[in-house]
Motif scaffolding. Structure first.
Motif, PDB file in Angstrom:
ATOM      1  N   ASP A 292       9.110   7.944  -8.974  1.00 57.54           N
ATOM      2  CA  ASP A 292       9.914   7.545  -7.894  1.00 57.54           C
ATOM      3  C   ASP A 292       9.614   8.824  -6.813  1.00 57.54           C
TER       4      ASP A 292
ATOM      5  N   SER B  54       5.034  -3.119  -4.581  1.00 63.14           N
ATOM      6  CA  SER B  54       6.623  -1.403  -5.042  1.00 63.14           C
ATOM      7  C   SER B  54       5.910  -0.246  -5.224  1.00 63.14           C
TER       8      SER B  54
ATOM      9  N   VAL C 240       5.719   1.494  -2.577  1.00 66.05           N
ATOM     10  CA  VAL C 240       7.211   2.660  -2.298  1.00 66.05           C
ATOM     11  C   VAL C 240       7.895   3.754  -2.530  1.00 66.05           C
ATOM     12  N   GLN C 241       7.091   3.797  -4.071  1.00 64.48           N
ATOM     13  CA  GLN C 241       7.058   4.569  -4.798  1.00 64.48           C
ATOM     14  C   GLN C 241       6.077   6.143  -4.458  1.00 64.48           C
TER      15      GLN C 241
ATOM     16  N   ALA D  46       5.451   3.259   1.825  1.00 69.61           N
ATOM     17  CA  ALA D  46       6.531   2.293   2.222  1.00 69.61           C
ATOM     18  C   ALA D  46       7.807   2.984   2.204  1.00 69.61           C
ATOM     19  N   ARG D  47       8.645   2.384   3.086  1.00 60.02           N
ATOM     20  CA  ARG D  47      10.130   2.691   3.268  1.00 60.02           C
ATOM     21  C   ARG D  47      10.826   2.269   1.520  1.00 60.02           C
ATOM     22  N   SER D  48      10.463   0.483   1.780  1.00 62.78           N
ATOM     23  CA  SER D  48      11.125   0.279   1.451  1.00 62.78           C
ATOM     24  C   SER D  48      10.435  -1.547   1.403  1.00 62.78           C
ATOM     25  N   ILE D  49      10.635  -2.178   0.277  1.00 65.43           N
ATOM     26  CA  ILE D  49       9.934  -3.437   0.396  1.00 65.43           C
ATOM     27  C   ILE D  49      10.049  -4.242   1.709  1.00 65.43           C
TER      28      ILE D  49
ATOM     29  N   HIS E 141       7.639  -2.524   4.436  1.00 64.96           N
ATOM     30  CA  HIS E 141       6.426  -2.377   3.657  1.00 64.96           C
ATOM     31  C   HIS E 141       5.586  -2.923   5.282  1.00 64.96           C
TER      32      HIS E 141
END
Length: 346
Positions: free
Chosen positions: A45, A253, A256-257, A261-264, A267
């Motif tokens: 992360d 996922s 995002v890590q 992408a900032r979040s799902i 996305h």
């Protein structure tokens, strides 16, 4: 259906601990199984692809023997089958497992033996899965042509295609152009990691110079999509990829890590699916992301409100895009996937 999953990114934490003990690997941050599982996810992360990739030092570190490779591959097949996956393309870079003297051929044959064993064990429990291998070359090294030759040599033994992986920035796909030309003239399949940590230039080179059939991740294609008062507009590259149905191996996922992408919920998969790009849903690295195929779909359902019909669409997209003979793809779609979803869509 799974098109983008890394063998060395999907180990069970207990297996990592046990293989470290049996092979003498001393670099683990902890030998407590639960703590180690949490450590891998936390370490990944980072918001950086380069930092994310550092976690693989430990998984690769314990996979330097034939026995370890067979075990990891067998467990991979079992775990995916238990998650309901009926067809999986799992990739790895053979060059990462030769530190203790294994030959590249020995590495490939050990993994194939493991996949066969995992398929057999899964079948004994009533779970059928077809495992296909993709061989990766590390884009920062200079062995792509050699690995491409191996992909062709073993294509009748369970190897379905080729890929390049590793850090995108500074290592464009055209560095390995000779390998891709060899694969094309050999009528062999290949995908290319592109458009994950780097932008449109990487995607353009992968498609137009190298001839990639699929894009590993490919989410940065949204940089070629704009919106104004008149609606959404696709640039030339985005339109070409959508029009020619080039599949995107999206890994929510993981993206995002690594900061793609900032979040799902934010996305690009939401927009790309809405625009009907050929989007597929994948895990990338199940250990590092703490995910499964089921959990990835569940996260998308929560974020975008998808129903079973949407999940079936993603699944059929993937099967249409598999590096498998047309007749076999069609049989899986008509005899396995559609009947399975028909039960859920009632």
């Amino acid at each position: 259906m799974l098109l983008h999953d890394h063998l060395d990114g999907g180990l069970r934490p207990r297996t990592v601990v046990e293989l470290a003990e049996s092979t003498g690997y001393q670099g683990l941050p902890t030998t407590d199984v639960d703590e180690l599982g949490r450590w891998f996810t936390a370490a990944a992360d980072s918001g950086s692809l380069e930092s994310y990739l550092e976690t693989f030092a430990h998984t690769c570190g314990v996979m330097q023997t034939e026995e370890a490779l067979v075990r990891v591959a067998a467990e991979c097949a079992e775990d995916l089958a238990d998650d309901g996956v009926v067809y999986a393309e799992v990739r790895y870079a053979p060059e990462l497992f030769v530190e203790r003297g294994l030959s590249l051929d020995t590495v490939i044959e050990a993994v194939q033996a493991g996949f066969a064993e995992g398929e057999r064990r899964a079948a004994e429990r009533g779970r059928r899965i077809r495992m296909v291998t993709l061989l990766c070359a590390m884009r920062q090294h200079a062995r792509a042509h050699e690995i491409a030759e191996l992909a062709v040599r073993y294509r009748d033994s369970g190897v379905g295609g080729f890929d390049i992986a590793g850090p995108e920035a500074g290592f464009p796909p055209t560095r390995n152009l000779d390998a891709f030309e060899y694969l094309r003239t050999s009528n062999a399949h290949f995908t290319i990691h592109a458009g994950e940590a780097f932008g449109l230039a990487s995607i353009w080179e992968a498609i137009q110079h190298c001839g990639a059939e699929r894009l590993g991740h490919g989410v940065r294609i949204v940089d070629d999509i704009t919106e104004d008062a008149d609606g959404l507009h696709l640039g030339r590259l985005a339109a070409y990829i959508r029009d020619t149905r080039i599949p995107l191996e999206v890994c929510p996922s993981s993206n995002v890590q690594t900061g793609a992408a900032r979040s799902i919920a934010e996305h690009p998969i939401g927009l790309l699916a809405k625009l009907r790009f050929r989007v597929t849903v994948n895990t990338d690295n199940r250990l590092m992301s703490g995910c499964t195929v089921s959990s990835e779909f569940a996260a998308l359902v929560d974020a975008f409100g998808y129903g079973w019909a949407d999940i079936q669409w993603f699944t059929i997209n993937a099967m249409k895009s598999a590096f498998l003979d047309f007749d076999q793809r069609l049989a899986l779609i008509n005899n396995v996937i559609k009947p399975g979803y028909a039960e859920l869509l009632r």
